[in-house]
Design an enzyme around this catalytic site. Structure first.
Site, mmCIF file in Angstrom:
data_model
loop_
_atom_site.group_PDB
_atom_site.id
_atom_site.type_symbol
_atom_site.label_atom_id
_atom_site.label_comp_id
_atom_site.label_asym_id
_atom_site.label_seq_id
_atom_site.Cartn_x
_atom_site.Cartn_y
_atom_site.Cartn_z
ATOM 1 N N GLU A 170 0.689 -1.165 0.096
ATOM 2 C CA GLU A 170 -0.013 0.032 0.273
ATOM 3 C C GLU A 170 0.852 1.427 -0.120
ATOM 4 O O GLU A 170 0.726 1.900 1.051
ATOM 5 C CB GLU A 170 -0.821 -0.137 1.148
ATOM 6 C CG GLU A 170 -2.067 -1.013 1.140
ATOM 7 C CD GLU A 170 -3.030 -1.292 2.116
ATOM 8 O OE1 GLU A 170 -2.669 -0.271 3.286
ATOM 9 O OE2 GLU A 170 -3.744 -2.377 2.194
ATOM 10 N N ASN A 211 1.884 -5.087 -3.071
ATOM 11 C CA ASN A 211 0.384 -5.479 -2.782
ATOM 12 C C ASN A 211 -0.286 -4.196 -2.460
ATOM 13 O O ASN A 211 0.081 -3.279 -1.731
ATOM 14 C CB ASN A 211 0.455 -6.330 -1.569
ATOM 15 C CG ASN A 211 -0.583 -7.023 -1.335
ATOM 16 O OD1 ASN A 211 -1.452 -7.573 -2.190
ATOM 17 N ND2 ASN A 211 -1.342 -7.012 -0.059
ATOM 18 N N HIS A 247 -10.757 -6.320 -2.545
ATOM 19 C CA HIS A 247 -11.712 -5.911 -1.333
ATOM 20 C C HIS A 247 -12.556 -5.180 -2.520
ATOM 21 O O HIS A 247 -12.825 -4.034 -2.855
ATOM 22 C CB HIS A 247 -11.185 -5.107 -0.560
ATOM 23 C CG HIS A 247 -10.167 -5.670 0.393
ATOM 24 N ND1 HIS A 247 -10.531 -6.912 1.220
ATOM 25 C CD2 HIS A 247 -8.832 -5.707 0.851
ATOM 26 C CE1 HIS A 247 -9.344 -7.359 2.076
ATOM 27 N NE2 HIS A 247 -8.681 -6.681 1.698
ATOM 28 N N GLU A 276 -6.318 -10.720 -1.241
ATOM 29 C CA GLU A 276 -7.400 -10.379 -0.093
ATOM 30 C C GLU A 276 -8.688 -10.390 -0.666
ATOM 31 O O GLU A 276 -9.347 -9.530 -0.157
ATOM 32 C CB GLU A 276 -6.791 -9.154 0.499
ATOM 33 C CG GLU A 276 -5.314 -9.189 1.012
ATOM 34 C CD GLU A 276 -4.799 -8.076 1.690
ATOM 35 O OE1 GLU A 276 -5.709 -7.236 2.263
ATOM 36 O OE2 GLU A 276 -3.737 -7.694 1.970
ATOM 37 N N ASP A 278 -12.399 -10.252 -0.941
ATOM 38 C CA ASP A 278 -13.903 -10.223 -0.508
ATOM 39 C C ASP A 278 -14.901 -9.501 -1.096
ATOM 40 O O ASP A 278 -14.207 -8.405 -1.672
ATOM 41 C CB ASP A 278 -14.026 -10.097 1.160
ATOM 42 C CG ASP A 278 -13.277 -8.816 1.394
ATOM 43 O OD1 ASP A 278 -13.214 -7.875 0.799
ATOM 44 O OD2 ASP A 278 -12.719 -8.941 2.751
#
Length: 359
Positions: A170, A211, A247, A276, A278
């Site tokens: 990030e 990432n 996400h 990651e 979802d």
């Protein structure tokens, strides 16, 4: 990568429980779920893919259904919190590897690979570090040495046991500018290349990833990563992978040109991964929302399966019972493949069908 706090009691509990798993046979991980259908991991292996989940270590130690499902359905695991700096070095020079060690043992006994998460981030840093930087007692030169020691120590500890590391996490804002973190403020942008070189020296066989979130499609942020990776690789910095967190939220629409985004990193000679995933929604969930959620999971999975460079697809938790989403996004949730009772949602079926169709 999300904050999801773990109590000390929970961590101690999981350490005691997981250390007792060493006699479990790897074959148990392939046990068919109720109904006789093959688990996700069996289908993923046929498709030459790692299907993974982030693991809540307190839940792993305390919830037998969670533990059984983690071992049965997935052939890759990521530490949700227990490899982050504030956990592994809570006081300067004092380390706590108990949770991370427990996850690595759990994975070994079930034939799973491990993704390391994460080495350099602006969040979840130990208090002694942030306080020292803030009051000036830790200067730039010392800070660089501290960062080098952290990266080297953690990667060396798990040398040969971590398949992929999220090395730098990030680092860009949405407009493609570098995030104004303590690392950028005190060390300048060179900390990114340094971290990759240190990690590679500590374990030359681990695949090393950038990432971030909101980089699924082609946009200013993902383009900034593309340009960064292109430049670093030209300088022989061992940046080997690009991790797309994934996400998503159904109220914002599915990102555009995901396949094209994966393809351009592949052309750089890099691996790609969804790290990651979802898909949250405004509650309450209903049949229509759950059906839309299933298409989002399937859309990301299909993009991965369609890219030769994409060998790993990880969900950020698999049951709503332990999801981070409701605690961060008020009024939202139901973001995972299984409900709070571990019942399968349409998203689970969509992922299962996608894996069965393979590459």
């Amino acid at each position: 990568m999300k904050n999801f706090r773990m109590s000390v009691v929970g961590l101690l509990g999981v350490t005691l429980l997981v250390t007792g798993f060493t006699g479990v046979q790897t074959a148990a991980a392939h046990e068919a779920p109720q109904g006789g259908k093959a688990p996700l991991r069996a289908l993923a292996e046929r498709a030459d893919l790692r299907i993974g989940t982030a693991v809540d270590m307190a839940a792993l130690g305390e919830d037998t259904t969670y533990r059984r499902t983690t071992g049965r359905e997935f052939n890759s695991v990521t530490a949700e919190n227990v490899m982050k700096w504030e956990v592994v070095e809570p006081a300067r020079g004092t380390y706590d590897w108990s949770g991370a060690d427990a996850l690595v043992r759990f994975a070994r006994d079930r034939g799973q690979v491990v993704r390391g998460h994460t080495l350099v981030w602006h969040s979840q840093l130990p208090g002694w570090l942030t306080a020292g930087v803030a009051d000036g007692s830790i200067g730039a030169g010392e800070l660089r040495g501290i960062l080098r020691k952290h990266v080297t120590t953690e990667v060396k500890r798990y040398k040969g046991r971590i398949q992929q590391w999220d090395v730098v996490n990030e680092v860009f804002e949405e407009d493609g500018s570098l995030r104004n973190s303590i690392w950028l403020q005190k060390l300048g942008p060179s900390y990114i290349a340094d971290a990759f070189r240190w990690a590679h020296a500590a374990d030359p066989k681990a695949k090393l990833f950038l990432n971030d979130y909101n980089v699924e499609g082609v946009n200013a942020k993902s383009t900034a990563y593309y340009e960064l990776a292109k430049r670093l690789r030209a300088e022989d910095v061992p940046v080997q992978g690009f991790g797309i967190q994934g996400h998503l939220a159904i109220q914002y629409g599915f990102p555009g040109d995901v396949a094209g985004n994966l393809a351009r990193f592949e052309r750089l000679g890099m691996q790609t991964a969804f790290t990651e995933v979802d898909v949250r929604m405004i509650l309450p969930a209903d049949a229509e929302k759950l059906a839309t959620q299933a298409t989002y999971f399937r859309g990301l999975l299909d993009a991965c399966l369609g890219a030769r460079s994409c060998k790993s697809f990880t969900v950020w938790g698999f049951t709503d019972k332990y999801s981070w989403v409701p605690g961060v996004f008020a009024g939202q949730g139901a973001a995972t493949l299984l409900g709070e009772d571990f019942g399968r949602k349409p998203a689970y079926g969509a992922v299962r069908e996608g894996l069965a169709e393979g590459r």
